[in-house]
Design an enzyme around this catalytic site. Sequence first.
Site, PDB file in Angstrom:
ATOM      1  N   SER A 186       0.771  -0.990   0.109  1.00 56.43           N
ATOM      2  CA  SER A 186       0.077  -0.044  -0.072  1.00 56.43           C
ATOM      3  C   SER A 186       0.748   1.231  -0.145  1.00 56.43           C
ATOM      4  O   SER A 186       1.944   1.103   0.438  1.00 56.43           O
ATOM      5  CB  SER A 186      -0.813   0.093   1.299  1.00 56.43           C
ATOM      6  OG  SER A 186      -1.647   1.156   1.529  1.00 56.43           O
ATOM      7  N   TYR A 223      -1.817  -0.674  10.791  1.00 58.77           N
ATOM      8  CA  TYR A 223      -1.786  -0.880   9.269  1.00 58.77           C
ATOM      9  C   TYR A 223      -0.354  -0.771   8.525  1.00 58.77           C
ATOM     10  O   TYR A 223       0.037  -1.459   7.772  1.00 58.77           O
ATOM     11  CB  TYR A 223      -2.838  -0.046   8.678  1.00 58.77           C
ATOM     12  CG  TYR A 223      -3.182  -0.424   7.245  1.00 58.77           C
ATOM     13  CD1 TYR A 223      -3.457  -1.771   6.727  1.00 58.77           C
ATOM     14  CD2 TYR A 223      -3.017   0.529   6.064  1.00 58.77           C
ATOM     15  CE1 TYR A 223      -4.125  -2.036   5.546  1.00 58.77           C
ATOM     16  CE2 TYR A 223      -3.472   0.499   4.957  1.00 58.77           C
ATOM     17  CZ  TYR A 223      -3.895  -0.859   4.470  1.00 58.77           C
ATOM     18  OH  TYR A 223      -4.065  -1.149   3.206  1.00 58.77           O
TER      19      TYR A 223
HETATM   20  P1  NDP Z   1     -11.867  -5.746  -0.041  1.00 57.95           P
HETATM   21  O1  NDP Z   1     -12.397  -5.575   1.269  1.00 57.95           O
HETATM   22  O2  NDP Z   1     -12.664  -5.392  -1.052  1.00 57.95           O
HETATM   23  O3  NDP Z   1     -10.809  -7.193  -0.333  1.00 57.95           O
HETATM   24  C1  NDP Z   1     -10.215  -7.654   0.797  1.00 57.95           C
HETATM   25  C2  NDP Z   1     -10.479  -9.246   0.414  1.00 57.95           C
HETATM   26  O4  NDP Z   1      -9.475  -9.794   1.501  1.00 57.95           O
HETATM   27  C3  NDP Z   1     -11.511  -9.973   0.404  1.00 57.95           C
HETATM   28  O5  NDP Z   1     -11.756 -10.849  -0.848  1.00 57.95           O
HETATM   29  C4  NDP Z   1     -11.720 -10.830   1.424  1.00 57.95           C
HETATM   30  O6  NDP Z   1     -12.575 -11.880   1.354  1.00 57.95           O
HETATM   31  C5  NDP Z   1     -10.280 -11.350   1.682  1.00 57.95           C
HETATM   32  N1  NDP Z   1      -9.946 -11.633   2.986  1.00 57.95           N
HETATM   33  C6  NDP Z   1      -9.949 -10.951   4.433  1.00 57.95           C
HETATM   34  N2  NDP Z   1      -9.613 -11.651   5.278  1.00 57.95           N
HETATM   35  C7  NDP Z   1      -9.372 -12.832   4.713  1.00 57.95           C
HETATM   36  C8  NDP Z   1      -9.012 -14.192   5.435  1.00 57.95           C
HETATM   37  N3  NDP Z   1      -8.791 -14.183   6.563  1.00 57.95           N
HETATM   38  N4  NDP Z   1      -8.627 -15.146   4.564  1.00 57.95           N
HETATM   39  C9  NDP Z   1      -8.960 -14.990   3.221  1.00 57.95           C
HETATM   40  N5  NDP Z   1      -9.279 -13.848   2.613  1.00 57.95           N
HETATM   41  C10 NDP Z   1      -9.519 -12.744   3.331  1.00 57.95           C
HETATM   42  O7  NDP Z   1     -10.400  -4.617  -0.247  1.00 57.95           O
HETATM   43  P2  NDP Z   1      -9.398  -4.376  -1.353  1.00 57.95           P
HETATM   44  O8  NDP Z   1      -9.627  -5.097  -2.555  1.00 57.95           O
HETATM   45  O9  NDP Z   1      -9.305  -2.877  -1.487  1.00 57.95           O
HETATM   46  O10 NDP Z   1      -8.020  -5.076  -0.679  1.00 57.95           O
HETATM   47  C11 NDP Z   1      -6.955  -5.990  -1.118  1.00 57.95           C
HETATM   48  C12 NDP Z   1      -5.810  -5.435  -0.689  1.00 57.95           C
HETATM   49  O11 NDP Z   1      -5.545  -4.164  -1.293  1.00 57.95           O
HETATM   50  C13 NDP Z   1      -5.611  -5.288   0.615  1.00 57.95           C
HETATM   51  O12 NDP Z   1      -4.353  -6.272   1.212  1.00 57.95           O
HETATM   52  C14 NDP Z   1      -5.308  -3.905   1.028  1.00 57.95           C
HETATM   53  O13 NDP Z   1      -4.814  -3.681   2.338  1.00 57.95           O
HETATM   54  C15 NDP Z   1      -4.907  -3.501  -0.107  1.00 57.95           C
HETATM   55  N6  NDP Z   1      -5.216  -1.932  -0.506  1.00 57.95           N
HETATM   56  C16 NDP Z   1      -6.286  -1.549  -0.816  1.00 57.95           C
HETATM   57  C17 NDP Z   1      -6.352  -0.054  -0.919  1.00 57.95           C
HETATM   58  C18 NDP Z   1      -7.675   0.400  -1.153  1.00 57.95           C
HETATM   59  O14 NDP Z   1      -7.919   1.768  -0.849  1.00 57.95           O
HETATM   60  N7  NDP Z   1      -8.745  -0.105  -1.336  1.00 57.95           N
HETATM   61  C19 NDP Z   1      -4.997   0.966  -0.945  1.00 57.95           C
HETATM   62  C20 NDP Z   1      -3.938   0.082  -0.554  1.00 57.95           C
HETATM   63  C21 NDP Z   1      -3.692  -1.348  -0.385  1.00 57.95           C
HETATM   64  P3  NDP Z   1     -13.425 -12.479   2.407  1.00 57.95           P
HETATM   65  O15 NDP Z   1     -14.119 -11.598   3.393  1.00 57.95           O
HETATM   66  O16 NDP Z   1     -14.513 -13.304   1.636  1.00 57.95           O
HETATM   67  O17 NDP Z   1     -12.510 -13.639   3.061  1.00 57.95           O
END
Ligand code: NDP
Length: 253
Positions: free
Chosen positions: A149, A162
């Site tokens: 990030s 974070y």
């Molecule tokens: P979302 O919340 O849309 O996606 C997060 C994903 O992580 C979901 O598919 C969720 O699936 C999965 N997840 C969470 N916990 C678990 C677990 N214990 N086991 C398996 N899967 C898990 O957010 P983003 O798409 O934005 O996030 C994706 C990545 O991008 C993250 O690492 C985030 O830190 C990073 N990021 C995002 C930014 C933003 O502004 N959106 C900026 C910078 C980085 P489920 O709940 O079904 O398990």
Amino acid sequence: MTAKLHGTVALITGASSGIGEATAKILAAQGAAVAIVARRKDRLEQLAEEITASGGKALVIEADITDQKQAEQAVTRTVEQYGRLDTVVNNAGVMLLGPASEAPLEEWERMVSINVNGLLYVSHAALPHLVRSASISERKVTDLINISSVAGRKTMAGGAVYNLTKFGVAAFTDALRQEVAGQSVRVSAVEPGAVKTELSSHLRDEVREQSMKSFSDIELLEAQDIAEAIEYIVTRPRHVAVNEVLIRPTDQV
Ligand code: NDP
């Protein structure tokens, strides 16, 4: 257009929404068979249907990657089903912001267990397969991509833990890159700025408004913008390693 990833296999964690979902679609469109991993099975099944309907291949893996056994099995099942592993996108993550002094300890533990431990469990299980596939693949290279990030490069008040997890991901990525480059495994960090996804939906109500204030007037990135960066990284020829990509919305400073 030729599908540049035809015959390859990709595993994407956190594929049930946001960046992971967009990445699964884009890699599948490039011809990769995709193993899509997350806890919400219904969302994964919907995505798999969409990918299959467009002529792609998808394997739904319901797993909580904070559990080491489930993370390992996600990798094993992928290799059992498709016989190899060429690309891993460690994307699953949570961002639970808020002042450290008032934070529920449970939120810190969740961030460390998903953003750090989950990523490590998947990487540990996947590395031997990535090394092996690099040695037999026509492309002669494989990829491990870690989603860090902007918070992995720049600290902010309210983001201490974070920041800790994402700075850690960046450090792990670059050290591992040096270690496995000689085995033709490329390790890259992708560092998004603010992307329109479900990520902020997990924030406590009292911190959401405050944390998101600086983004209310800007045009955010779409998940597709990050997926396209990942597609770029994995479709480079063997001699090109994109070590790190930082992508912000134009208006985010
Ligand atoms: P979302 O919340 O849309 O996606 C997060 C994903 O992580 C979901 O598919 C969720 O699936 C999965 N997840 C969470 N916990 C678990 C677990 N214990 N086991 C398996 N899967 C898990 O957010 P983003 O798409 O934005 O996030 C994706 C990545 O991008 C993250 O690492 C985030 O830190 C990073 N990021 C995002 C930014 C933003 O502004 N959106 C900026 C910078 C980085 P489920 O709940 O079904 O398990």
